[in-house]
Design an enzyme around this catalytic site. Structure first.
Site, PDB file in Angstrom:
ATOM      1  N   ASP A  91       0.860  -1.189   0.000  1.00 24.48           N
ATOM      2  CA  ASP A  91       0.000   0.000   0.000  1.00 24.48           C
ATOM      3  C   ASP A  91       0.899   1.243   0.000  1.00 24.48           C
ATOM      4  OD1 ASP A  91       0.973   0.110   2.557  1.00 24.48           O
ATOM      5  OD2 ASP A  91      -0.959  -0.139   3.546  1.00 24.48           O
ATOM      6  N   SER A  92       0.303   2.412  -0.058  1.00 23.41           N
ATOM      7  CA  SER A  92       1.093   3.632  -0.228  1.00 23.41           C
ATOM      8  C   SER A  92       1.571   4.203   1.090  1.00 23.41           C
ATOM      9  CB  SER A  92       0.243   4.689  -0.921  1.00 23.41           C
ATOM     10  OG  SER A  92      -0.775   5.122  -0.034  1.00 23.41           O
ATOM     11  N   GLY A  94      -0.381   5.789   2.978  1.00 24.86           N
ATOM     12  CA  GLY A  94      -1.337   6.849   3.282  1.00 24.86           C
ATOM     13  C   GLY A  94      -2.413   6.434   4.269  1.00 24.86           C
ATOM     14  N   PHE A  95      -3.055   5.291   3.999  1.00 25.06           N
ATOM     15  CA  PHE A  95      -4.190   4.891   4.822  1.00 25.06           C
ATOM     16  C   PHE A  95      -3.781   4.742   6.284  1.00 25.06           C
ATOM     17  CE2 PHE A  95      -7.022   1.747   6.774  1.00 25.06           C
ATOM     18  CZ  PHE A  95      -8.238   2.363   6.551  1.00 25.06           C
ATOM     19  N   ASP A 145      -2.700   8.440  -1.888  1.00 24.50           N
ATOM     20  CA  ASP A 145      -3.998   9.109  -2.011  1.00 24.50           C
ATOM     21  C   ASP A 145      -4.398   9.698  -0.668  1.00 24.50           C
ATOM     22  OD1 ASP A 145      -4.259   6.688  -0.717  1.00 24.50           O
ATOM     23  OD2 ASP A 145      -6.286   6.320  -1.441  1.00 24.50           O
ATOM     24  N   GLY A 220     -11.543   4.165   0.203  1.00 26.66           N
ATOM     25  CA  GLY A 220     -12.582   4.951   0.864  1.00 26.66           C
ATOM     26  C   GLY A 220     -13.892   4.216   1.089  1.00 26.66           C
ATOM     27  N   ASP A 270      -8.176  -7.470   0.145  1.00 26.15           N
ATOM     28  CA  ASP A 270      -7.290  -7.691   1.289  1.00 26.15           C
ATOM     29  C   ASP A 270      -8.079  -7.316   2.532  1.00 26.15           C
ATOM     30  OD1 ASP A 270      -6.990  -4.638   0.829  1.00 26.15           O
ATOM     31  OD2 ASP A 270      -6.057  -4.984   2.766  1.00 26.15           O
ATOM     32  N   CYS A 308     -13.261 -28.838   6.744  1.00 24.52           N
ATOM     33  CA  CYS A 308     -12.015 -28.095   6.486  1.00 24.52           C
ATOM     34  C   CYS A 308     -10.835 -29.052   6.609  1.00 24.52           C
ATOM     35  CB  CYS A 308     -11.896 -26.963   7.498  1.00 24.52           C
ATOM     36  SG  CYS A 308     -10.354 -26.038   7.366  1.00 24.52           S
ATOM     37  N   CYS A 310      -7.614 -28.077   7.125  1.00 24.89           N
ATOM     38  CA  CYS A 310      -6.434 -27.425   7.707  1.00 24.89           C
ATOM     39  C   CYS A 310      -5.912 -28.256   8.881  1.00 24.89           C
ATOM     40  CB  CYS A 310      -6.761 -25.996   8.137  1.00 24.89           C
ATOM     41  SG  CYS A 310      -7.537 -25.852   9.753  1.00 24.89           S
ATOM     42  N   CYS A 313      -8.296 -28.414  11.955  1.00 25.66           N
ATOM     43  CA  CYS A 313      -9.507 -29.232  11.846  1.00 25.66           C
ATOM     44  C   CYS A 313      -9.194 -30.714  11.650  1.00 25.66           C
ATOM     45  CB  CYS A 313     -10.379 -28.711  10.714  1.00 25.66           C
ATOM     46  SG  CYS A 313     -10.922 -27.022  11.031  1.00 25.66           S
ATOM     47  N   HIS A 339      -6.474 -21.734  10.147  1.00 24.46           N
ATOM     48  CA  HIS A 339      -7.828 -22.162   9.795  1.00 24.46           C
ATOM     49  C   HIS A 339      -8.585 -21.055   9.040  1.00 24.46           C
ATOM     50  CE1 HIS A 339     -11.896 -23.627   9.866  1.00 24.46           C
ATOM     51  NE2 HIS A 339     -12.220 -22.407  10.265  1.00 24.46           N
TER      52      HIS A 339
END
Ligand SMILES: [Zn+2]
Length: 377
Positions: A91-92, A94-95, A145, A220, A270, A308, A310, A313, A339
């Site tokens: 990511d940049s 910024g967030f 941004d 946003g 994400d 599942c 994994c 499980c 999991h």
């Protein structure tokens, strides 16, 4: 980078395709686990590979503060530093500056902030965000941004949209004038802002389109607006964003959100949810959400999810995981994280398979009906 769509759903905007990067091919729709500080919390790259993970995300803000982007650059880039050989997106910064750090000043030049770790003063600009991301070396890098808070008024969002447009040009100029330090391709994704104001969204898409080479992101959203407003905005984006480029919906979300967004033409996601909720004992299963720390699981000597495959499980019981979580054992966090990631990766795999088979729309109705109505997903 190349994006190829190989199947489009006839009854919805869902599509299945693949993104080709210099670090492998990523089938879409895809969920990207978050490796905030050069590690997907508690999960090894080998385990990610076993889940057929093809791309993960790193956070510029955190890696800039610790250990520093230049150090990671000298290590050969983030892939090599963390022994991850698949694709990477950063990511940049910024967030997280807006959400984590103490903000001092936002101006047209950039954002001044204080580190959440030691209060030290820093500044991110479009140029410095690009420079940092060049050192980190992710295959996909995000434009710097301005992400206004959810529920911000029209004027505030309009100013953020204007600034986002000014800043994408500076990001691009920097990349044209400065070669990366690694010898693979890095693709810049513009991020559309505008919160839930359709005319601002439309304007921002038009302004950012010339900078989109192979992919655009929707920022946003999932910042406090109503779910219905979020999906209306995604529908609007489905109309406006180029069909032949991947669309990345940032920071979303719950399993049912992913299905509803894929229906509306989203290709990339994400979210911290699977791993963060795992560490709090909340597990996503084929039967709905389980809060493993509840008393009722105390003597349940059965798997968390019988559907599942994994490690948790297949080899351990609910009672055992509940015990580990209650005494705060790291192994419990590992098993639960593994999991939940397995659930998310399997869900994406199922969606890709259903799109390819031409049965996505029907499948999604069934999934959403069961999971939204009574399973808390
Ligand atoms: Zn499992």
């Amino acid at each position: 980078m190349q994006f190829k769509i190989h199947h489009e759903d006839e009854k919805s905007s869902a599509r299945a395709g693949e993104i080709k990067t210099d670090h492998g091919t990523v089938p879409t729709p895809v969920f990207m686990p978050i490796g905030t500080r050069a590690s997907v919390k508690a999960i090894s790259p080998d385990e990610l590979n076993a889940l057929e993970t093809k791309i993960i995300l790193g956070n510029t803000y955190h890696l800039y503060l610790r250990p520093g982007h230049e150090l990671i650059g000298r290590a050969g880039g983030l892939h090599k530093f963390m022994n991850w050989h698949g694709a990477l997106l950063t990511d940049s910064g910024g967030f997280q500056v807006f959400s984590l750090a103490k903000l001092n000043k936002i101006s047209d030049d950039g954002v001044e902030f204080q580190s959440h770790i030691d209060g030290s003063r820093h500044m991110f600009t479009p140029e410095s965000s690009m420079e940092i991301q060049q050192h980190l070396g992710a295959d996909i890098i995000m434009a710097f941004d301005e992400c206004p808070p959810g529920r911000a008024d029209y004027q505030t969002v309009e100013a953020a949209v204007d600034r986002t447009t000014k800043w994408i040009k500076r990001c691009k100029d920097y990349l044209i004038q400065n070669n990366g330090i690694h010898n693979w391709e890095q693709t810049l994704f513009p991020i559309v802002q505008g919160n839930v104001y359709p005319e601002l969204r439309e304007r921002n898409v038009e302004e950012l389109l010339p900078y989109a080479e192979c992919g655009m992101a929707i920022g946003g959203l999932a910042v406090g607006e109503d779910k219905s407003e979020m999906f209306e905005t995604i529908e609007q984006m489905d109309e406006l964003l180029p069909k032949d480029q991947p669309r990345y919906l940032m920071g979303v979300g719950r399993p049912t959100d992913l299905v509803r967004a894929v229906k509306r033409g989203i290709d990339m996601f994400d979210c911290v949810l699977p791993t963060r909720n795992a560490r709090n004992g909340q597990l996503f299963t084929s039967k709905g959400i389980i809060n493993i720390t509840n008393h009722k699981h105390r003597e349940e000597f059965i798997p968390v999810d019988e559907n599942c495959n994994c490690d948790l499980c297949q080899n351990y019981t609910r009672a055992y995981l509940r015990h580990l979580m209650n005494v705060n054992e790291i192994f419990g966090h590992r098993l639960a994280s593994l999991h939940n990631l397995t659930y998310y990766m399997d869900l994406m795999k199922t969606m890709r398979r259903e799109i390819d088979a031409g049965s996505f729309d029907e499948w999604s109705h069934g999934y959403l009906k069961t999971m939204l109505e009574n399973k808390g997903m």
